[in-house]
Scaffold this active site. Structure first.
Site, PDB file in Angstrom:
ATOM      1  N   TYR A 160      47.131 -11.221 -25.147  1.00  0.00           N
ATOM      2  CA  TYR A 160      48.054 -11.542 -26.241  1.00  0.00           C
ATOM      3  C   TYR A 160      47.315 -12.216 -27.391  1.00  0.00           C
ATOM      4  O   TYR A 160      47.379 -11.759 -28.545  1.00  0.00           O
ATOM      5  CB  TYR A 160      49.192 -12.438 -25.753  1.00  0.00           C
ATOM      6  CG  TYR A 160      50.016 -12.983 -26.907  1.00  0.00           C
ATOM      7  CD1 TYR A 160      50.825 -12.139 -27.649  1.00  0.00           C
ATOM      8  CD2 TYR A 160      49.942 -14.329 -27.277  1.00  0.00           C
ATOM      9  CE1 TYR A 160      51.555 -12.616 -28.724  1.00  0.00           C
ATOM     10  CE2 TYR A 160      50.663 -14.813 -28.347  1.00  0.00           C
ATOM     11  CZ  TYR A 160      51.468 -13.959 -29.071  1.00  0.00           C
ATOM     12  OH  TYR A 160      52.179 -14.435 -30.147  1.00  0.00           O
TER      13      TYR A 160
ATOM     14  N   LYS B 111      46.437 -10.548 -31.089  1.00  0.00           N
ATOM     15  CA  LYS B 111      46.973 -11.168 -32.305  1.00  0.00           C
ATOM     16  C   LYS B 111      45.843 -11.594 -33.243  1.00  0.00           C
ATOM     17  O   LYS B 111      45.994 -11.558 -34.470  1.00  0.00           O
ATOM     18  CB  LYS B 111      47.842 -12.372 -31.941  1.00  0.00           C
ATOM     19  CG  LYS B 111      49.157 -12.010 -31.278  1.00  0.00           C
ATOM     20  CD  LYS B 111      50.094 -11.241 -32.203  1.00  0.00           C
ATOM     21  CE  LYS B 111      50.755 -12.149 -33.217  1.00  0.00           C
ATOM     22  NZ  LYS B 111      51.757 -11.431 -34.035  1.00  0.00           N
TER      23      LYS B 111
END
Length: 356
Positions: free
Chosen positions: A149, A153
């Site tokens: 994650y 990002k």
């Protein structure tokens, strides 16, 4: 919005989510027409009774994204795959990076006036932050971006920065730890509150969190849209609190006792390693203690949002109100067991400061 200024069409991706639905409401309050890109089959309860034009589409489908952006003057790209585990790690990059590329390309083609990209403070460096917490200029050691994650990002954020350098009017927003109503999933932030309400938090880790009300995060996005500089990042936060202070606030709001046992960081990380090994790798199922979640829970997540306060006029309400609003929403929407709910109702009757 001025009474003489016509409403604008604004696209919000991730409009059904926690932050996205708060942005939708903030936009509607000021008179904008909202277009919501809604993934088919997703839980859209946060948009029930909300006056938006829904466009079904998948972020990974460029043509569907183009159709959603068409006719919009602004885009809030909020949607992301936000979780700590997935059997296929490439899915994080397909959604968070590929989806961002699709939105930016569609915005450029449509000639939108402003794009606000929702990143995360998880892309910032915490190792050498000042006493007030990490700022937008504290860059991370990429080796410390644990989990797909954060890494995806981080890459997606650089796609947004590259687009800004190439002339697309993009501003970046980095929320800290949003808390409040309509966290249906819940997110890891809301899960902390919900676990507390349901008595699933027997102990805690000594860490620091920056707690901000989700509606303040939404308003921060609008401020970034209206006042933010192109290519500039803004942390939208609230107040830095030690975990024991967060639990004390929850105790004051609910009347439920806070856990008093503090667990060493090493024990949490060891449990996560074991959970990943046995459940994820051997049994091929989501681990009860994802390693990325454990690493985050043992990291002091303190942030300094002075830039947003000084340049945008960002403000935030007290953390207790965010925690009370979250607890109230979970209580009213059936997330809390009847036995625990009865205890909370009695306790709150004696606490006029935070009625639920």
């Amino acid at each position: 919005m001025s009474p003489t200024q016509p409403p604008t069409n604004v696209l919000v991706t991730g409009a059904t989510g926690f932050i996205g639905s708060a942005i939708v409401r903030a936009l509607l309050e000021r008179g904008d027409n909202v277009v919501a890109l809604v993934e088919p089959g997703v839980d859209d309860g946060n948009l029930a009774g909300v006056d938006v034009r829904r466009v079904p589409g998948d972020l990974r489908d460029v043509d569907q994204v183009k159709r959603a952006v068409s006719g919009c003057t602004s885009v809030f790209h909020v949607a992301a795959m936000y979780r700590f585990f997935a059997p296929d790690q490439r899915a994080f990059y397909d959604v968070n990076v590929g989806g961002t590329r699709a939105v930016l390309a569609a915005a450029r083609e449509a000639g939108v006036q402003r794009v606000v990209y929702t990143s995360t403070v998880g892309t910032l460096g915490l190792d050498h932050a000042g006493a007030a917490g990490a700022t937008e200029t504290d860059y991370p050691d990429v080796g410390h971006l644990f989990g797909a994650y954060k890494r995806s990002k981080y890459v997606a954020e650089h796609e947004a920065l590259r687009a800004a350098a190439q002339g697309l009017p993009v501003t970046l927003v980095l929320p800290t730890m949003p808390i409040g109503p309509r966290d249906r999933a819940p997110t890891p932030s809301g899960k902390l509150v919900l676990d507390y309400l349901n008595g699933r938090m027997p102990a805690y880790v000594d860490t620091v969190l920056n707690v901000v009300h989700v509606d303040d995060v939404a308003r921060g996005h609008l401020l970034a849209h209206d006042r933010g500089e192109v290519g500039r990042s803004y942390i939208i936060g609230g107040e830095n609190l030690a975990m024991r202070e967060v639990l004390a606030e929850l105790a004051a709001v609910t009347g439920l006792p806070a856990p008093s046992v503090q667990v060493p960081r090493s024990a949490v990380l060891a449990a996560a390693w074991l959970s990943e090994l046995v459940e994820a790798r051997l049994l091929h199922r989501p681990p009860h203690v994802p390693l990325e979640a454990a690493r985050m829970s043992t990291t002091r997540m303190a942030f300094d949002d002075s830039r947003a306060r000084g340049e945008l006029g960002h403000t935030s309400r007290p953390p207790r109100q965010a925690l009370a609003d979250a607890a109230r929403w979970y209580l009213r929407n059936g997330y809390v067991s009847p036995r625990r709910r009865a205890r909370i109702t009695l306790a709150v009757d004696r606490d006029a400061q935070a009625p639920l």
